[in-house]
Structures are given as structure tokens and as C-alpha cells.
Design a protein around this motif. Structure first.
Motif, PDB file in Angstrom:
ATOM      1  N   ARG A 360       0.812  -1.212   0.000  1.00  0.00           N
ATOM      2  CA  ARG A 360       0.000   0.000   0.000  1.00  0.00           C
ATOM      3  C   ARG A 360       0.850   1.268   0.000  1.00  0.00           C
ATOM      4  O   ARG A 360       0.331   2.370  -0.186  1.00  0.00           O
ATOM      5  N   LEU A 361       2.147   1.115   0.204  1.00  0.00           N
ATOM      6  CA  LEU A 361       3.072   2.247   0.137  1.00  0.00           C
ATOM      7  C   LEU A 361       3.684   2.405  -1.255  1.00  0.00           C
ATOM      8  O   LEU A 361       4.447   3.324  -1.500  1.00  0.00           O
ATOM      9  N   GLY A 362       3.360   1.444  -2.151  1.00  0.00           N
ATOM     10  CA  GLY A 362       3.934   1.475  -3.487  1.00  0.00           C
ATOM     11  C   GLY A 362       5.283   0.805  -3.592  1.00  0.00           C
ATOM     12  O   GLY A 362       5.995   0.972  -4.586  1.00  0.00           O
ATOM     13  N   CYS A 389      -2.294  -6.170  -1.115  1.00  0.00           N
ATOM     14  CA  CYS A 389      -1.177  -5.787  -1.975  1.00  0.00           C
ATOM     15  C   CYS A 389      -1.614  -5.933  -3.426  1.00  0.00           C
ATOM     16  O   CYS A 389      -2.762  -6.303  -3.697  1.00  0.00           O
ATOM     17  N   HIS A 390      -0.722  -5.647  -4.351  1.00  0.00           N
ATOM     18  CA  HIS A 390      -1.095  -5.638  -5.767  1.00  0.00           C
ATOM     19  C   HIS A 390       0.001  -6.280  -6.612  1.00  0.00           C
ATOM     20  O   HIS A 390       1.191  -6.031  -6.382  1.00  0.00           O
ATOM     21  N   LEU A 391      -0.395  -7.083  -7.567  1.00  0.00           N
ATOM     22  CA  LEU A 391       0.520  -7.545  -8.607  1.00  0.00           C
ATOM     23  C   LEU A 391       0.472  -6.561  -9.756  1.00  0.00           C
ATOM     24  O   LEU A 391      -0.615  -6.154 -10.196  1.00  0.00           O
ATOM     25  N   VAL A 392       1.656  -6.183 -10.253  1.00  0.00           N
ATOM     26  CA  VAL A 392       1.756  -5.166 -11.302  1.00  0.00           C
ATOM     27  C   VAL A 392       2.600  -5.705 -12.455  1.00  0.00           C
ATOM     28  O   VAL A 392       3.616  -6.388 -12.223  1.00  0.00           O
ATOM     29  N   ALA A 432      -0.662   4.078 -10.213  1.00  0.00           N
ATOM     30  CA  ALA A 432      -0.517   4.341  -8.790  1.00  0.00           C
ATOM     31  C   ALA A 432      -1.724   5.100  -8.256  1.00  0.00           C
ATOM     32  O   ALA A 432      -2.227   4.810  -7.159  1.00  0.00           O
ATOM     33  N   ALA A 433      -2.213   6.056  -9.018  1.00  0.00           N
ATOM     34  CA  ALA A 433      -3.385   6.820  -8.591  1.00  0.00           C
ATOM     35  C   ALA A 433      -4.602   5.912  -8.459  1.00  0.00           C
ATOM     36  O   ALA A 433      -5.394   6.047  -7.519  1.00  0.00           O
ATOM     37  N   THR A 441       6.707   7.092  -5.499  1.00  0.00           N
ATOM     38  CA  THR A 441       7.292   5.901  -4.868  1.00  0.00           C
ATOM     39  C   THR A 441       7.243   4.713  -5.817  1.00  0.00           C
ATOM     40  O   THR A 441       8.235   3.978  -5.955  1.00  0.00           O
ATOM     41  N   LEU A 442       6.096   4.526  -6.476  1.00  0.00           N
ATOM     42  CA  LEU A 442       5.974   3.395  -7.400  1.00  0.00           C
ATOM     43  C   LEU A 442       6.942   3.563  -8.570  1.00  0.00           C
ATOM     44  O   LEU A 442       7.604   2.595  -8.979  1.00  0.00           O
ATOM     45  N   GLU A 443       7.048   4.747  -9.109  1.00  0.00           N
ATOM     46  CA  GLU A 443       7.962   4.960 -10.234  1.00  0.00           C
ATOM     47  C   GLU A 443       9.410   4.678  -9.828  1.00  0.00           C
ATOM     48  O   GLU A 443      10.160   4.034 -10.585  1.00  0.00           O
ATOM     49  N   ALA A 444       9.794   5.104  -8.636  1.00  0.00           N
ATOM     50  CA  ALA A 444      11.168   4.860  -8.171  1.00  0.00           C
ATOM     51  C   ALA A 444      11.395   3.375  -7.910  1.00  0.00           C
ATOM     52  O   ALA A 444      12.477   2.837  -8.217  1.00  0.00           O
TER      53      ALA A 444
END
Length: 573
Positions: A360-362, A389-392, A432-433, A441-444
Motif C-alpha cells: 500500500r506504500l507502493g 497488496c497488488h501484482l503489477v 498508482a493513482a 514511490t511506485l515509479e522509483a
């Protein structure tokens, strides 16, 4: 279905088995082959329980096939491994019985039933870093089966969830999945897939789903076919309301069937194999507190009947297990009509290159290619951050491997997108949005992961390092079968919640699967197997098939013990 009164009369059975999963049917077949008049009672309208939707693998170290093929068959190494993985909950008498009689049970069932397996030459244990771990030989998978062999009873075999089948009811196993993934680049795989599709097309002309059964459906169907051929009656939609106990001995059950209450006496006793309590009220009390939904893959009938029946006459239950459940991450499709579909993320996506899990923090928080049990343990360690959580992944990865219910290949994802199961955005910031995580955070995080993926080494979590990880990845992808960058949009995500494949906490038993009373003494005539038996693994998960392996083994042991006692009532085994 045949009734007791038409077969032997309500007092005419030697053994009553409660539950029709792998453990119950293994016990029923063993008992019938050893001359006991046996009845199977099932609460649900279909038979097979959780076993019918399982992967159908069994973990039996020292099996005959491994010995014949020169694979790892050392019981001493397996014992060392289990001691290391199970830890403080290790019970030597149960582990020894399992290891020393597992191959015997399998040998008997393969010789005296339709059951048939092949050993996996390469199938690493789930903790390959532990001493005693093996990369192959301990796990076997059931051979496919023709459901038409069940005749009219095929319609009563528990149907797998739609998400675990393809093309409107076609079952596939691990080998089939790999062929479908390779179909566009391998003529051999293309031919394999074509044959499956032709068979399925013919099936659908006469049947509501495919009759080529694989995995757990094949396992249950093979045992059930033999049980029916041996004249074992199966009562569906029958509720057992109590045990008949006389002088400290269990000698039958009370039941309600078709609105009629009755009693069945069984001189050799009762075997509890009702599937545990994963779908029962007790489960809520035994789950870790996360503040988020938990989803079980247990059938709705697995409400703890065996546990309650045993405790009603003073049986002791397990406590302080490493885990009360066998964990698996689960995604959930909420349909417009109000129904839901649960998908357990076991082997199809998490380990594949180009798929990451973020919290949830990315941020990534786990080795995505570790076993499903270990994955959920990581979720539970920091539930505030990691649940859900998420699978990406990116578009190329989705097309290559799929993501949960989203199938690989050119198939349309429009319905899953419309229903909100699959989320899509053109950019990582946009995704992310939609997920509610910090875009920067997700991009990094993806940038760090991509750099490692290009080098083939996951510095953060070691994805693709272990033999187990690599076996779950894409063998055709280099240099690391589990790592690939997320390069180009659109990007996709699926949300995962903690879930389970069934309960681990059950009734305490001795090495013959006889249920123990609070004073540690066996209750005469009462056995518990499968998820009704307190986990031999103490709720740990050493490898593929460590629920079905003990289920078949102790189903066999319990029935053999009951048969011996019935033949030689003065003998204690």
C-alpha cells in the motif's frame, strides 16, 4: 445414490467415513479392499471437497517411482528437512509414520485403485535453503483421467471454479499451461494444445464441461470410481449430527438425510475426513487480525464438523501451530450480479518475469516467486502496509503470462476491466493513482527493479535465486527466468488479499490416525484424517503436495488400522 438400507441396512456397515475428499476416499477404498463394508457420507451436494479443486500433487518421499528413477528417495534427508522447516511443533511419531508408510500407502492405492501418479524429476521443495531440501523426487502428480468413467456420477463431482479452467470448462495441468504459453513458438506445443481443444469441443457436445480431468479433479475421480466399483455407497447432502459412543468407544453416527433422522452403527468405527473448518465460524477467531477481508478456498461445507464432533466426546484439538491455515494469496472478482469468484495465485503468475508485488506504500515487500504460503506470511508480517497488496505488470507481460483471471494471449480483458478486477493505466503514475499508492514511490521502485532485472539479479529480495523460484519462472527467459523489466504502458494490476487453501489445526491423533482424548489416550473407534487431523506439518508448508500426501497416507493408515482391529479385536497396532 445407493442408500444404506438398500445395501446393508442401517446396522450393516463396518466403517463410516465422513467426507469425500482425497483422505476420505483413500480410507474408503482401503477399507473396502480389506473387506470392510464401508459407507461414505458427504454433507455437500457434490463430492470431492477441497481436494477436487487442488493441484493434485502429493509429497511422498521415498516413493517407488523416485527409487526406480534414481531420484532423491532418502527418508533420512526428508526427516532432516521436515525437522528444520516444522521447528518446535515437530512430532516425531507422526512424521515417522508418514515417512515410513507413505510409499506403502501409495503402493497399495496404485495397485488396488484407479489412482495413478508420475513423479516430478524436477520439483524443488518450498524451502530449498534448508538442510535436507530436495530438488526433485518427492512430489508426484496425478495422471489425467476420463471423467466419463464415472458415468452419471460425473455430474456430482465438484466442479472447479471457472477461473481455474479455460474455454468454458476445460481443465489444464502444469504441463498444459506451459504448452499454451509456448504454442506460438513450438510446433510440439501447438499440436498438444490443438488436441486438447479438439477433445474439449467434442466433450461440450454432450457434457456441461470437459471430461478430461486433471489435477485434483482427476485424483478424486480416480478414487471415487474405484469406491463405486467396490460397492461403497456415497450419501450426498447428509448431515451427521452426532457420534454414537458406548463405553468410551465410537460405534456409529447420528444423521439427518432427506429430512429423516437416523442412526448408523459401524463396528469398526468412524473416520472423520470432513475437510477442516476453513469456511466455518471458528476460522474467524483463528485468523491473524489484519483489518482486511480474508478469503478461503475451502468449500462452503468445510465448517468444522469433524472438529466439533470429536470435541463433543472429549477429543483434544491442536493449539499453538506455526499457522492455523495453509496460506495462499487470493484475488476476487465482484460480478455485476452480486456473485464473486476467488482466484488463488499459486503457480501461474507471481514468479513470472515482469511481474512484481507492491504494498500500500507502493513498494515491493516480498520475493514474488516464493511459495504461496510464504508470500502470505510476508503479507501478515506487516499487515498495515502489505494487506491488501497488488501484482503489477506491463502489457507485454500480461499478454505473455496473464495475471490472475486475466488470461495470456490475445484474449479480451474488457469484462475484467469493466468489473474492476483488472486495473489499467497508460503510465505508472496513473496506475498508482488508481491503486491509491504514492506515484513517485511506485515509479522509483519500478526503476530500481528494472535495473536489477536487466542485470538478472534481484538485489532487494532475490527473486529467481533459488531452485524453487526458477522452477516457477519462464525457462525460456534469460538470464533470470523470474526477472524482466516493466517497460512500456499500458500497465496493469490485480489486488491480492490473504487467503487459505484449508485449515491446519485439527484433532490430535496418534500415529495410526486414532483421535486422542484430553488425557492423551486414543478414543476407540474414532479416526481423523485430512484437514480434520491436526497438521503433521504443524501448519508449515514444506513443499508441493504436503496436504494431499498426508491425506492419502493417513487415510490409508486409519482404514488399515480399523480393518486390523475389526479382524483381530484384541490386537493393538
Amino acid at each position: 445414490m445407493t442408500t444404506a438400507s438398500s445395501a446393508h441396512g442401517d446396522d450393516g456397515f463396518d466403517l463410516v467415513v465422513l467426507g469425500s475428499g482425497a483422505a476420505g476416499l483413500a480410507a474408503a477404498v482401503t477399507a473396502a479392499r480389506r473387506g470392510l463394508r464401508t459407507l461414505v457420507i458427504e454433507k455437500a451436494a457434490s463430492f470431492g471437497g477441497a481436494s477436487a479443486i487442488s493441484g493434485g500433487a502429493i509429497w511422498i518421499p521415498g516413493n517407488d517411482a523416485a527409487v526406480a528413477q534414481g531420484l532423491d528417495s532418502s527418508l533420512d534427508r526428508a526427516r532432516t528437512y521436515l525437522r528444520n522447516v516444522i521447528g518446535p511443533g515437530y512430532r516425531p511419531e507422526l512424521v515417522d509414520a508418514y515417512l515410513e508408510r507413505g510409499a506403502e500407502a501409495l503402493r497399495f492405492l496404485e495397485a488396488h485403485s484407479e489412482l495413478a501418479f508420475r513423479v516430478r524429476p524436477v520439483s524443488p521443495d518450498y524451502h530449498p535453503e534448508r538442510e535436507g531440501a530436495s530438488n526433485g523426487g518427492r512430489t508426484l502428480e496425478v495422471l489425467e483421467y476420463d471423467g466419463r468413467r464415472l458415468g452419471d456420477r460425473f455430474r456430482h463431482l465438484r466442479r472447479p471454479p471457472e477461473g481455474m479452467m479455460v474455454f468454458g470448462g476445460m481443465m489444464v495441468n502444469r504441463v498444459d499451461i506451459q504448452h499454451f504459453l509456448n504454442a506460438s513458438r513450438s510446433p510440439r506445443s501447438a499440436w498438444h494444445c490443438a488436441k486438447l481443444l479438439l477433445r474439449h469441443g467434442r466433450d461440450r457436445l454432450q457434457h456441461p464441461r470437459g471430461t478430461r480431468l486433471t489435477t485434483g479433479n482427476a485424483l478424486v475421480a480416480r478414487l471415487a470410481t474405484t469406491a463405486f466399483e467396490l460397492g461403497v455407497p456415497l450419501w450426498l447432502q447428509t448431515e451427521v449430527t452426532g457420534l454414537l459412543a458406548e463405553g468410551g468407544k465410537v460405534r456409529g453416527v447420528q444423521y439427518v438425510r432427506h429430512g429423516r433422522a437416523g442412526e448408523i452403527r459401524a463396528r469398526a468405527g468412524v473416520i472423520l475426513a470432513t475437510g477442516g473448518y476453513g469456511a466455518g465460524a471458528q476460522a474467524e477467531q483463528d485468523l491473524p487480525a489484519t483489518g482486511q477481508p480474508h478469503f478461503t478456498m475451502s468449500p462452503g461445507s468445510a465448517t468444522g464438523d469433524g472438529l466439533a464432533l470429536g470435541q463433543s466426546i472429549g477429543a483434544a484439538a491442536g493449539a499453538g501451530l506455526a499457522s492455523n491455515f495453509f496460506w495462499a494469496p487470493v484475488s476476487v472478482l465482484q460480478r455485476a450480479d452480486g456473485t464473486t469468484e476467488k482466484f488463488p495465485h499459486l503457480v501461474t503468475d507471481r514468479a513470472k518475469p515482469g511481474i512484481i508485488a507492491i504494498n500500500r506504500l507502493g513498494k515491493r515487500f516480498v520475493n514474488e516467486a516464493d511459495s504461496y504460503h510464504r508470500f502470505v506470511q510476508a503479507m501478515h508480517r506487516e499487515p498495515r502496509d502489505n494487506v491488501p497488496c497488488h501484482l503489477v505488470c506491463d502489457a507485454a507481460t500480461l499478454k505473455a503470462y496473464g495475471l490472475g483471471l486475466a488470461r495470456p494471449g490475445p484474449s479480451s480483458q474488457a469484462e475484467l476491466l469493466e468489473q474492476g478486477y483488472l486495473l489499467r493505466a497508460d503510465t505508472l503514475a496513473g496506475l498508482a493513482a488508481r491503486l491509491g499508492v504514492p506515484p513517485a514511490t511506485l515509479e522509483a521502485e519500478v526503476a530500481r527493479y528494472n535495473k536489477d532485472a536487466e542485470a538478472g539479479v534481484d538485489a532487494a529480495f532475490g527473486k529467481g535465486t533459488s531452485s524453487y523460484n526458477q522452477s516457477m519462472g519462464d525457462p525460456n527467459h534469460r538470464p533470470n527466468p523470474c526477472l524482466a523489466p516493466l517497460r512500456h504502458g499500458p500497465f496493469y494490476a490485480v489486488t491480492l488479499y490473504p487467503g487459505d487453501l484449508g485449515s491446519a489445526r485439527g484433532l490430535l491423533t496418534d500415529a495410526s490416525a486414532a483421535v486422542l482424548a484430553a488425557d492423551g489416550q486414543p478414543i476407540d473407534g474414532l479416526y481423523a484424517v485430512g484437514n480434520d487431523m491436526n497438521s503433521v506439518m504443524d501448519g508449515s508448508y514444506p513443499g508441493p503436495g504436503i496436504t494431499l500426501g498426508p491425506a492419502l497416507t493417513f487415510g490409508y493408515i486409519a482404514a488399515a488400522h480399523a480393518a486390523e482391529r475389526a479382524t483381530n479385536p484384541r490386537r493393538t497396532i
